[in-house]
Design an enzyme around this catalytic site. Structure first.
Site, PDB file in Angstrom:
ATOM      1  N   ASP A 126      -9.854  10.435  12.044  1.00  9.66           N
ATOM      2  CA  ASP A 126      -9.948   9.882  10.679  1.00  9.66           C
ATOM      3  C   ASP A 126     -10.553   8.482  10.725  1.00  9.66           C
ATOM      4  OD1 ASP A 126      -9.738   9.835   7.955  1.00  9.66           O
ATOM      5  OD2 ASP A 126      -7.594   9.436   7.894  1.00  9.66           O
ATOM      6  N   VAL A 131       3.969   1.382   2.230  1.00 11.09           N
ATOM      7  CA  VAL A 131       3.630   0.430   3.287  1.00 11.09           C
ATOM      8  C   VAL A 131       3.960  -0.966   2.752  1.00 11.09           C
ATOM      9  CG1 VAL A 131       1.843  -0.471   4.819  1.00 11.09           C
ATOM     10  CG2 VAL A 131       1.777   1.927   4.084  1.00 11.09           C
ATOM     11  N   GLY A 174       1.313   5.115   1.909  1.00 15.32           N
ATOM     12  CA  GLY A 174       0.997   5.975   3.028  1.00 15.32           C
ATOM     13  C   GLY A 174       1.205   7.425   2.653  1.00 15.32           C
ATOM     14  N   ASN A 175       0.888   8.328   3.583  1.00 14.22           N
ATOM     15  CA  ASN A 175       1.073   9.756   3.317  1.00 14.22           C
ATOM     16  C   ASN A 175       2.541  10.137   3.228  1.00 14.22           C
ATOM     17  OD1 ASN A 175      -1.699  10.271   3.349  1.00 14.22           O
ATOM     18  ND2 ASN A 175      -1.731  10.477   5.575  1.00 14.22           N
ATOM     19  N   GLY A 219       0.821  -1.205   0.000  1.00 13.84           N
ATOM     20  CA  GLY A 219       0.000   0.000   0.000  1.00 13.84           C
ATOM     21  C   GLY A 219       0.850   1.247   0.000  1.00 13.84           C
ATOM     22  N   GLY A 246       5.209   7.602   2.647  1.00 14.22           N
ATOM     23  CA  GLY A 246       6.024   6.630   1.927  1.00 14.22           C
ATOM     24  C   GLY A 246       5.251   5.340   1.712  1.00 14.22           C
TER      25      GLY A 246
END
Length: 885
Positions: A749, A643, A638-639, A636, A641
């Site tokens: 969130d 995952v 991330g904001n 995945g 970098g």
């Protein structure tokens, strides 16, 4: 005992499917987009037909009680359904039934109860099955198309990055060669050389990524077109034929229950029965296939773009991985990753083969004559067998792809041996810019960028050691530095700016003390690239100290920093390098010996600061070594970098990485999630294992939750979950949020995308990047990244957050769960949704959601925060609903 119907026994119809050869059918004839859209349109028409049948059956039951007048209403309702595009036997049979129904003059009452109790229930169930089958097919087709699209985009992205990196290499090479020809030693030449080395390293890595992405796309495309897509279409055809079989049985039951003994009515029903019997599920779609057939999708020819290497003179080759000191570790990790994937596929295949064998044995045990319950059980088992066969075929494709990629990398690695080639040979280019005749780097002295994962600053230091033009600074006796020097030093102690040479400081070199020297990263008081703000939290008492790594803000060069608490926090850049480390006193061969000297001598680090080292702050259990974390495949984004999946001391983990290019402020934000998680321990909160910050990249290591995000789980598996299981998921999330509320943590969130599904479908709260440990939090930097549709009105209006804002978001999360992952406020923009909510609009009850659960959602969405329930109350109420369901 129910009377016999014209429908054939379902058990007589073979459910076997051949996954390797595909004859005429959905799998070969309906691959292209236009056929796919026509198939969806057909299914929509079939669903409308079934819904129309349901309406008509309702009216028929009424007509059985109200006689001829109600029969007219049945026919009028049936005539409302128009479908000029499709005219298959099912449509024809139903039209004839309605036509013959007009001839019925009297209706019997005795069978109306049977129609209401049995036939209507079957039609309702069939409509649900038909809708579910359409949704599963459409979702699967979209998933497979997106997977192909994603791999193609990744390949194109790597290609674009390749082009950019090649352009950068040309510029850096030209700059380096220009300075080399001029023969001028100095910082500019060293920097240009380092930049050239670094660019070359990145080029080789992106080369490998591009080569592998091309091959990955080619294999995936072949599997998609030859196996996976035909399997999906063939599976869907079998499911549709099964549903046609059920529809045929319903029509037959309808005909039987409305039969009369009068001659004219008998004749009418005979005609209807003949048309129903003529329905053959395996031929139902013959005309549709003939009218909407399209050619199978052809494979797109994908090759390595040779033009990328047109002006390149290095060792990279098209369609071959570059295996050298710049890439060998990366390739070995990828090699291991593919091996793990192959084993995972094999394990999953073994489990599914066992499941398939069990299902087939259960089917074989069923008697030849089946009652209604056994027929329903047979249909469920046949569908399960079809699903397992399709999943097995897809897993086989994945396994073969990973085997191919594994062998593609394995052979070069196996033949490599111990003699690892260089990615960039500097034998003919001296480090100081002089001509080759004056100086040449020996082969034994060649610098490897992969050697102990040396940083660029370490490489620069090694290159400087080989500079024959470097002047040796003579040593001077130890003496105190001048007032001017002290003033300069003081300006650096709290700023971590570029350090100038301290003229007049001691040059005395102290021989090694004889202590056993290990890698600096192995020292317990070395905290790596932990940000300054986090370091200052650890230093509390006078004399507390640790060593960390920072970067010069002007040059970007790595530097070691001693952080001390002495009447406040002070930071000292450790000067020197190459066996010459010091503060103001004598120099030492290593940083460890310098720190040991300061600790044992009881002397201040600098005269002006008077800071004395007393107690080393060692790394905590949550501070991990980077070498202990082995990164695996990316799972995945991330904001900050990527995952990735990985392993830590043999345990599978999830790893969030922070891009090296981010500044310290961004690294602080990245570490915020780890700082919050490290103090929490709850079964419904994702568990932090630790933070690896010895060097770049910084990594947050968490437990690996195998089920992935709750949102994806709901979209893919939601149809298989009962209402009680969905309530349990809400209970899990409420338990985690109640724990956070008790710790004064505002998540900010909360959504299905930020929850994970673990073993036995246990839901865990995750993604604490926006969380705050405060009772009330006022946002000061705007609402640019706020998830509008999940955020409470008061937070959107006044940027004020409390735990009651999380309660509002939890209500949206509950709606996502019961709508099986649907998008909140579908069809509305963020601005429209916000306006509608402020005007009192609330989303409607999702299909299948218990009324008391929806009532709880509405309480969570109360416009007044104080009227919303606390999470503990939500948790208690949901458990009560769960017991009642």
């Amino acid at each position: 005992m129910s009377p016999p119907t014209p429908a054939s026994n379902s058990c007589d119809v073979s459910y076997e499917m051949h996954w390797t050869r595909f004859t005429m059918g959905f799998g070969t004839e309906l691959q292209r987009k236009e056929s796919h859209e026509a198939l969806l349109k057909l299914q929509d028409a079939e669903i409308r037909l079934l819904e129309n049948m349901k309406q008509c059956l309702n009216l028929r039951i009424k007509s059985d009680r109200d006689y001829a007048k109600a029969l007219t209403n049945v026919c009028n309702c049936a005539q409302k359904f128009e479908n000029s595009d499709f005219n298959s036997p099912i449509f024809q049979a139903w039209n004839l039934i309605i036509k013959e129904t007009q001839n019925l003059a009297s209706i019997f009452k005795s069978r109306s109860d049977d129609l209401a109790a049995n036939t209507m229930e079957k039609v309702t169930f069939l409509i649900q099955e038909k809708k579910g089958a359409r949704k599963i097919y459409n979702d699967e087709r979209n998933r497979l198309d997106f997977e192909i699209y994603r791999l193609q985009e990744e390949m194109n992205r790597n290609k674009n990055e390749y082009e950019k990196m090649m352009d950068r290499l040309r510029m850096d090479q030209a700059r380096y060669e220009e300075l080399y020809r001029k023969g001028k030693p100095g910082n500019k030449f060293d920097e240009s050389k380092t930049r050239y080395l670094k660019t070359t390293s990145k080029l080789h890595k992106i080369h490998n990524e591009y080569v592998i992405s091309v091959r990955d796309f080619k294999i995936q495309q072949t599997n998609f077109l030859k196996t996976i897509l035909p399997n999906l279409l063939e599976f869907h055809q079998k499911i549709q034929e099964t549903l046609v079989r059920q529809c045929k049985e319903i029509l037959g039951e309808y005909v039987h229950l409305t039969d009369l003994t009068q001659e004219d009515i008998v004749k009418s029903h005979k005609d209807m029965a003949e048309h129903v019997t003529s329905v053959t599920p395996s031929k139902e779609y013959s005309e549709f296939l003939e009218n909407h057939r399209s050619d199978p999708i052809e494979e797109e020819l994908v090759t390595f773009d040779d033009l990328l290497l047109e002006d390149y003179n290095g060792c990279l080759c098209p369609d071959e991985i570059a295996l050298n000191d710049l890439t060998v570790e990366q390739m070995k990790q990828l090699h291991t990753s593919y091996e793990d994937k192959i084993r995972s596929c094999e394990t999953r295949m073994e489990n599914k083969e066992r499941d398939l064998q069990d299902v087939e044995e259960e089917i074989a045990k069923l008697p030849s004559e089946l009652d209604d319950a056994q027929k329903a059980d047979l249909l469920v088992k046949q569908k399960a067998a079809l699903i397992l066969k399709r999943e097995l075929a897809e897993l086989e494709c994945h396994k073969e792809k990973y085997k191919d990629l594994y062998e593609f990398i394995h052979q070069p690695i196996e033949t490599l041996g111990e003699n690892i080639p260089q990615g960039l040979d500097l034998d003919d280019m001296p480090s100081d810019g002089t001509k080759v005749a004056n100086h040449r780097i020996k082969k034994s002295e060649t610098i490897s960028l992969n050697d102990t994962q040396a940083s660029v600053s370490t490489l620069r230091t090694k290159l400087k050691l080989k500079n024959p033009f470097r002047k040796t600074v003579p040593t001077t006796p130890t003496r105190l530095p001048s007032k001017e020097v002290l003033e300069k030093r003081e300006s650096y102690e709290n700023g971590e700016k570029e350090v100038e040479k301290v003229e007049g400081a001691t040059g005395e070199s102290v021989q090694s003390s004889g202590i056993q020297i290990q890698n600096l990263e192995d020292e317990e008081w070395f905290h790596g690239v932990l940000p300054r703000e986090e370091v200052q939290r650890l230093l509390k008492n006078n004399g507390d100290f640790l060593v960390r790594e920072s970067r010069n803000r002007k040059t970007g060069e790595a530097q070691s920093v001693l952080s001390v608490f002495w009447n406040g926090h002070k930071h000292f850049i450790i000067q020197g390098g190459a066996n010459n480390w010091r503060f103001e006193g004598p120099s030492f061969p290593t940083v460890q010996e310098l720190i040991d000297h300061q600790l044992k001598s009881d002397l201040p680090v600098t005269v002006r600061s008077q800071a004395i080292l007393k107690r080393a702050i060692v790394r905590s259990d949550w501070q991990l070594k980077n070498d202990e974390v082995i990164l695996g495949p990316k799972i995945g984004n991330g904001n900050f970098g990527d995952v990735c999946r990985g392993t830590f001391k043999g345990t599978e983990v999830a790893v969030k990485t922070c891009k090296e290019v981010l500044d310290e402020d961004m690294r602080k934000k990245f570490l915020k999630e780890g700082q919050i998680l490290k103090q929490y321990d709850h079964p419904n909160i994702v568990k932090l294992i630790g933070i690896a910050a010895q060097r770049q990249p910084i990594m947050i290591v968490m437990e690996y939750v195998p089920g992935g995000s709750l949102l994806n789980f709901l979209k893919q598996q939601g149809m298989k979950q009962s209402a009680k299981q969905l309530i349990q998921m809400c209970i899990d999330a409420a338990a985690g949020m109640a724990y956070l509320e008790s710790r004064n943590c505002i998540h900010r969130d909360l959504a299905a995308r930020n929850c994970l599904v673990g073993i036995e479908n246990v839901v865990k709260i995750a993604d604490f990047g926006m969380s705050r440990e405060e009772e009330i939090y006022i946002v000061s930097d705007g609402l640019k990244q706020i998830p509008i549709k999940w955020t409470a009105p008061e937070a959107l209006e006044y940027a004020k957050y409390t735990s009651k804002c999380d309660v509002w978001s939890y209500g949206i999360l509950m709606w996502e769960v019961f709508s099986l992952g649907d998008t909140p406020y579908r069809g509305m923009t963020n601005a429209q949704a916000k306006l509608q909510v402020l005007n009192g609009y609330r989303m409607p009850l999702p299909a299948g959601c218990p009324a008391d659960a929806y009532a709880l959602m509405l309480r969570c969405w109360d416009i007044k925060p104080e009227k919303r329930p606390h999470f503990e109350e939500i948790h208690t109420e949901l458990k009560s609903i769960h017991r009642r369901s």
